[in-house]
Design a protein around this motif. Sequence first.
Motif, short mmCIF file in Angstrom:
data_model
loop_
_atom_site.label_atom_id
_atom_site.label_comp_id
_atom_site.label_asym_id
_atom_site.label_seq_id
_atom_site.Cartn_x
_atom_site.Cartn_y
_atom_site.Cartn_z
N THR A 128 36.74 -1.30 -7.02
CA THR A 128 36.09 -2.59 -6.81
C THR A 128 36.88 -3.70 -7.49
O THR A 128 37.09 -4.79 -6.93
CB THR A 128 34.65 -2.57 -7.36
N THR A 129 37.37 -3.42 -8.71
CA THR A 129 38.17 -4.40 -9.43
C THR A 129 39.47 -4.69 -8.69
O THR A 129 39.90 -5.85 -8.60
CB THR A 129 38.48 -3.89 -10.86
N LEU B 123 30.83 -12.37 -12.21
CA LEU B 123 31.72 -11.58 -13.08
C LEU B 123 31.42 -11.86 -14.55
O LEU B 123 31.44 -10.94 -15.39
CB LEU B 123 33.18 -11.89 -12.78
N LYS C 141 34.38 2.12 -17.16
CA LYS C 141 35.57 1.31 -16.87
C LYS C 141 36.75 2.15 -16.36
O LYS C 141 37.70 1.62 -15.81
CB LYS C 141 36.00 0.54 -18.12
N ILE D 265 38.89 -7.06 -5.90
CA ILE D 265 38.76 -8.42 -6.42
C ILE D 265 40.14 -9.01 -6.72
O ILE D 265 40.43 -10.17 -6.39
CB ILE D 265 37.86 -8.43 -7.67
N GLU E 234 42.54 -4.84 -16.78
CA GLU E 234 41.56 -3.74 -16.81
C GLU E 234 42.11 -2.50 -16.13
O GLU E 234 41.93 -1.38 -16.61
CB GLU E 234 40.26 -4.17 -16.12
N LEU E 235 42.79 -2.71 -15.01
CA LEU E 235 43.37 -1.59 -14.27
C LEU E 235 44.49 -0.94 -15.07
O LEU E 235 44.63 0.30 -15.07
CB LEU E 235 43.90 -2.07 -12.92
N TYR F 142 42.13 -9.51 -14.42
CA TYR F 142 41.45 -8.28 -13.98
C TYR F 142 42.43 -7.14 -13.74
O TYR F 142 42.05 -5.97 -13.79
CB TYR F 142 40.58 -8.57 -12.76
N TRP G 138 34.51 1.63 -10.17
CA TRP G 138 34.78 0.42 -10.95
C TRP G 138 36.21 -0.05 -10.69
O TRP G 138 36.46 -1.24 -10.44
CB TRP G 138 34.57 0.72 -12.43
N ARG H 238 29.63 -6.28 -10.60
CA ARG H 238 31.00 -6.23 -10.08
C ARG H 238 30.99 -6.11 -8.56
O ARG H 238 31.78 -6.75 -7.88
CB ARG H 238 31.77 -5.07 -10.72
N SER I 49 30.14 -9.27 -17.44
CA SER I 49 30.87 -9.05 -18.68
C SER I 49 29.95 -9.04 -19.90
O SER I 49 30.31 -8.52 -20.95
CB SER I 49 31.95 -10.13 -18.86
#
Length: 526
Positions: free
Chosen positions: A446-447, A425, A438, A450, A469-470, A466, A443, A406, A429
């Motif tokens: 950084t996400t 990426l 996560k 991106i 994910e957050l 992405y 993490w 990542r 994964s």
Amino acid sequence: MLALAFGPSSRCIQAIHRRAHAISSLFTQVPFSYYSFLCTEATERSPKGSLPVKAEAECLSYRIEKLPRGQPAGCAFQSWMGDGYPIHRGEIYHAINRLRKLKMNKRALEMMEWVIRERPYRPTELEYSYLLEFTTRFHGISRGESLFSRIPMEFQNELVYNNFVIICLEKGVVRLPLTYMKKMRELGYAISHLVFNRLIVLHSSPSRRKMIPKILAQMKADKVGPHVSTYNILMKIEANEHNIEGLVKVYSEMHRKKVEPSEVSYCILAIAHAVARLYTAAEAYVESIEKSATGSNWSTLDLLLILYGYLGKDKELERTWCVVKDLPHVRSKSYVLAIEAFGRIGQLSRAEELWSEMKSTKELKSTEQYNSLISVYCKHGSINKASALFKEMVTNGCKPNAITYRHLALGCMKANLVNEALRTLDMGSRSTTSARVKKSTPWLETTLSIVEIFAEKGDVANAEKYFEELAQAKYARYTFVYNTLIKAYLRAKACDPNLLRRMILGGARPDAETYSLIKLAEQLQR
């Protein structure tokens, strides 16, 4: 029955604290460590055999730790007495705390069995409590319960009851401890706040949190007064959920009950506000940490390294690092945090200096160590340096993990190597990534970085991918995270009429920037 406002007698409370360090120390529980909140790697264990207070030859604990496999603990006692040293309680308690810290449960059990059997001094309830603890830890709850019934009645007091309940709860068992708590009420024994702390921790997951108010109500019914450690756990639960309002509410309740915040309390508050980018509040709490800090606590110093990195305070960061360097033992973890902190404030050369220093004084054997400098390079777009370090890492036998890929993906994005970033990426994964990782701050941050680059490019599909994910980690409760997604739609000259509704339902509060972005997006659609 003891007539106290809360908990056992002072003697029992002190004894419980000696063995319940894992409960009273939030940073190794509540799915929280200073680092589960901020890092993606497991924290480094204390070095075995590192005994700063006593010389090795004069320390019983050292002799027990260094016994060859298969040799009984009694050999260490015989060697100790053969050298003319008496066996005092203090030596036993020091050794027990060392062995517990090192998770050498079998050795601790052998030691307590020898003490109870040979009786170098008259055992008390504390010795029986230790025996019960390590029997349960090593052989299981059923053996522990059987031993409990055989402990002399004069020692079956509230200390032994509290400790047994805590150990069972540590193992994730609830029904049996509740039965013993009922017996304690019948016998008139006071229940320690540490028991309720462990119950709260066990019910801290989202699916079980509805039980926490009932636990607090029972705590009040049992006349267990509010304790700072309980509030710290409740605050950390809210911080893990990125719920600043809930965190502040618990802190306000703490003040209302006139419970004095501890160093840990201010650490939780400072980190939570720094992660939420509420830097003014975070700075105020950092000042409180400095005022309340007791001695050179390495865990607090590590946290201050992180916080001064967030706040961009280079002088304070350097000063804190100098204090860390003066400690008898500087952990690899401290180097990692300092490298990341100096990288965060843009001091790449200083981060590289610390990396070289760590490389010369520590054995580079963990992925976390390499990830620290890789993350710094990638945040600043130095993808060539990051790639070279990645190759060195693989050559030295360290396996890249999901956070490694990542970071590298972010570095590629910063260098405008979009296709390479997408491939990286995809590689990441395929790595097994735990839910804990996560939800960790590195993490998530950084996400988000991106997602910000995808937003600048107007790549709504990848930004949404992405962003999800957050949202799952509840990091999207912060307004700035949702605003980033809105910018993606704005750059793409697209408009989703449900964005504002999604934001509110997701727990984020729209601010002036949000409404400005939404209005601008609507105008572009006309």
